[in-house]
Motif scaffolding. Sequence first.
Motif, PDB file in Angstrom:
ATOM      1  N   ASP A 184       0.835  -1.042   0.048  1.00  0.00           N
ATOM      2  CA  ASP A 184       0.265  -0.005  -0.360  1.00  0.00           C
ATOM      3  C   ASP A 184       0.362   0.745   0.016  1.00  0.00           C
ATOM      4  OD1 ASP A 184       0.977  -0.357   2.512  1.00  0.00           O
ATOM      5  OD2 ASP A 184      -1.179  -0.165   3.593  1.00  0.00           O
ATOM      6  N   GLY A 207      -4.151   5.409  -1.818  1.00  0.00           N
ATOM      7  CA  GLY A 207      -3.745   3.839  -2.399  1.00  0.00           C
ATOM      8  C   GLY A 207      -3.612   2.765  -2.050  1.00  0.00           C
ATOM      9  N   LYS A 208      -3.900   1.354  -2.641  1.00  0.00           N
ATOM     10  CA  LYS A 208      -3.992   0.116  -1.691  1.00  0.00           C
ATOM     11  C   LYS A 208      -2.687  -1.494  -1.721  1.00  0.00           C
ATOM     12  CE  LYS A 208      -8.391   0.962   1.242  1.00  0.00           C
ATOM     13  NZ  LYS A 208      -9.567  -0.069   0.973  1.00  0.00           N
ATOM     14  N   THR A 210      -1.272  -4.005  -4.314  1.00  0.00           N
ATOM     15  CA  THR A 210      -2.103  -4.885  -5.643  1.00  0.00           C
ATOM     16  C   THR A 210      -1.399  -5.723  -5.766  1.00  0.00           C
ATOM     17  OG1 THR A 210      -3.308  -4.539  -7.054  1.00  0.00           O
ATOM     18  CG2 THR A 210      -1.373  -2.574  -6.888  1.00  0.00           C
ATOM     19  N   THR A 241      -6.207  -1.127  -7.575  1.00  0.00           N
ATOM     20  CA  THR A 241      -5.440   0.035  -7.320  1.00  0.00           C
ATOM     21  C   THR A 241      -5.275   1.205  -7.818  1.00  0.00           C
ATOM     22  OG1 THR A 241      -4.396  -0.325  -5.722  1.00  0.00           O
ATOM     23  CG2 THR A 241      -6.098  -1.040  -4.507  1.00  0.00           C
ATOM     24  N   ASP A 244      -7.680   2.252 -10.559  1.00  0.00           N
ATOM     25  CA  ASP A 244      -8.238   3.528  -9.945  1.00  0.00           C
ATOM     26  C   ASP A 244      -8.605   4.479  -9.905  1.00  0.00           C
ATOM     27  OD1 ASP A 244      -9.997   1.272  -9.622  1.00  0.00           O
ATOM     28  OD2 ASP A 244     -10.488   0.748  -8.530  1.00  0.00           O
TER      29      ASP A 244
END
Length: 264
Positions: A184, A207-208, A210, A241, A244
């Motif tokens: 993240d 953000g996370k 991914t 993430t 997006d």
Amino acid sequence: MSRFTKIFKIAVRSRMGLAIAVALSASFATFASAHAAEPGQSSWRLGAGVAAIKKPYRDMDTKTMGLPIVGYENKWISAAIPTLDLKLYSDDSLSFRLRARYAGGDGYEADDSPFLAGMEDRKASLWAGAAVTWKTDFANFTGEVLADTMGKSKGIRARLQVDRRFAVGKFGFIPRLAAEWTDDKYVDYYYGVRQSEVTATRAFYQGKSTTHILAGLRVDYMPTKHHTVYLDLAASRYGSTVKDSPLVDKPNQTSIGLGYMYRY
């Protein structure tokens, strides 16, 4: 090592050059694995190439430029700009390594795209950690876990890659497939939007972690054992993430490279 170090220092002065070098580093590593030095011997790979890379950020143009190709390998060291490996243990099939890589392809400057105006620059960093390579009759496998040593994102990334070389006369075809996990902190630093960077068209985003999928194909032609001409195609499919993020308008990063290497 001294010759490689001098060339490396020259190369790191070119931010876009390193970005392209990083985009193609998996291809160079695949070539080095397929043509590693004989036990007790050392080898150099020198050359030049041209490459183009299209990053996923909004309104960012495709970048094209030339770059040097430099590699060195012996029993204890494997180096190819921008990656340096120290071999802790190696035999014909298995190798455990300490790895350092300058990830010059990461990040951006605010003037790289009109959409990034008002953003703070996101800097590339030096990553270090452990890696393992395993050669089998079926394919070659590479795994690595690296951490940000310069505190830019303070993140961690891990990758698993599989590749294989198919020889057809003097031609070689090397498809590769990899999965890369980023935590993240990494995603938030390079694809997040801070409260101070929010605008009417750019929302706050945190953000996370991914996972990204990377694929590539390298085609090389070796008229003699010393000379190689190659074409490399690569694409990355980013995790959800990253896709997006309001900074991103495409799910992929693509690159193409063409070059020549002399091995001695």
